[in-house]
Design an enzyme around this catalytic site. Structure first.
Site, PDB file in Angstrom:
ATOM      1  N   HIS A   9       0.717  -1.034  -0.132  1.00  0.00           N
ATOM      2  CA  HIS A   9      -0.047   0.004   0.130  1.00  0.00           C
ATOM      3  C   HIS A   9       0.849   1.186  -0.125  1.00  0.00           C
ATOM      4  CE1 HIS A   9       0.840   0.688   4.257  1.00  0.00           C
ATOM      5  NE2 HIS A   9       1.048  -0.624   4.483  1.00  0.00           N
ATOM      6  N   ARG A  60      -5.946   1.238   4.364  1.00  0.00           N
ATOM      7  CA  ARG A  60      -4.697   1.655   3.298  1.00  0.00           C
ATOM      8  C   ARG A  60      -4.493   0.899   2.235  1.00  0.00           C
ATOM      9  NH1 ARG A  60      -3.049  -0.327   8.659  1.00  0.00           N
ATOM     10  NH2 ARG A  60      -1.216  -2.081   8.707  1.00  0.00           N
TER      11      ARG A  60
END
Length: 322
Positions: A9, A60
């Protein structure tokens, strides 16, 4: 050739604040969103068309995937989410500042908590509100399987059944898959595919939002892997990942010793000038960079390289000089 793209991420707000995050559900920072957008554009430029995408239960990673698919104009791609792709659970360390924790407990102890393969931090208490048993997103997960803390070994053991039973079989049906997850859950997959030792995988870092491509033949046998992106930018990312909690750690940090520090880039090298110019990195061994004319500008990042030859392929093992 079939492909699986592994993508950590983009930078989270707690990455920016240098905090232990684990299963805490923090958002992307502005930089993280920009990193995800850049990854999506890069994948689009390389012509990727994904048949299925996978991510964790943590926003995220979920938001990174959403941004990437939007930049690809592939929002329609089916997405599967699993808690098994979540980040390593850092137990009672979650939320603490890494540098402050190192100052309190010492660099060595924090390094053990972060990088030991089979040592986990102190667990969350059963009544701690951060305990995942209180989180409704995990209501369908047997409580005995929900971690209160994890070592990297625990994380690998949690992640691998999902890789073996869900992701890899899907590669038989699709030419390309996208997995957006976290540094430690992705390290489990990388360790399995490349046969990396317990010790080496503990030192392996993935930069945020840099596509890491794994290629497989039609029999689903691993063939090769490489990073996508500008080679100079990628190489510059890895030295920044050395150390724990903002402190440099290593055998060369004491008085009277050399100030040359290893690059600590397990799994990075370039096979040919054309690959280097396109930013296609292939993993194996320590920090290795192509020594051909196409990549000499990489010397600007202060690397000292000794060049040798193996099977007709030139390579250079590099060490930081500052």
């Amino acid at each position: 050739m079939k492909k699986v793209v592994l993508l950590r991420h983009g930078e989270s707000t707690w990455n920016r604040e240098n905090r232990f995050t684990g299963w805490t559900d923090v958002d992307l920072s502005e930089k993280g969103v920009a990193e995800a957008e850049k990854a999506g554009r890069l994948l689009r430029e390389e012509g990727f068309l994904f048949g299925h995408a996978y991510t964790s239960y943590l926003k995220r990673a979920v938001k990174t995937l959403g941004v990437v698919l939007d930049k690809l104009d592939q929002d329609w791609v089916p997405v599967s989410k699993s808690w098994r792709l979540n980040e390593k659970h850092y137990g009672s360390l979650q939320g603490l500042n890494k540098k402050e924790t190192a100052e309190k407990y010492g660099d060595e102890q924090v390094h053990i908590w972060r990088r030991s393969y089979d040592v986990a931090p102190a667990p969350l208490g059963e009544e701690d509100p951060r305990n995942p048993r209180f989180d409704p997103r995990y209501r369908d997960v047997p409580e005995a399987e929900l971690p209160r803390t994890e070592s990297l070994l625990d994380t690998v053991n949690r992640t691998m059944p999902y890789w073996k039973c869900e992701i890899l079989p899907a590669l038989a049906r699709h030419d390309s898959l996208l997995v957006v997850a976290h540094g430690n859950s992705l390290r489990g997959i990388i360790k399995h595919l490349k046969g990396i030792s317990d010790e080496a995988i503990s030192e392996f870092n993935l930069p945020t939002a840099v596509p890491y491509v794994f290629e497989f033949d039609d029999g689903l046998n691993y063939v090769r892997d490489y990073f996508l992106g500008d080679p100079e930018e990628i190489a510059a990312l890895f030295p920044a990942l050395i150390g724990d909690g903002g402190h440099q750690r290593g055998a060369n940090s004491g008085a009277g010793r050399s100030n040359s520090r290893p690059c600590r880039i397990p799994g990075l090298h370039v096979l040919a000038p054309a690959h280097c110019e396109r930013g296609l990195f292939v993993g194996a061994g320590d920090a290795i960079l192509w020594g051909g004319s196409g990549c000499r500008r990489l010397n600007a990042i202060m690397l000292r390289c000794g060049v040798s030859s193996s099977s007709g392929i030139r390579w250079a093992t590099c060490r930081r000089t500052s």
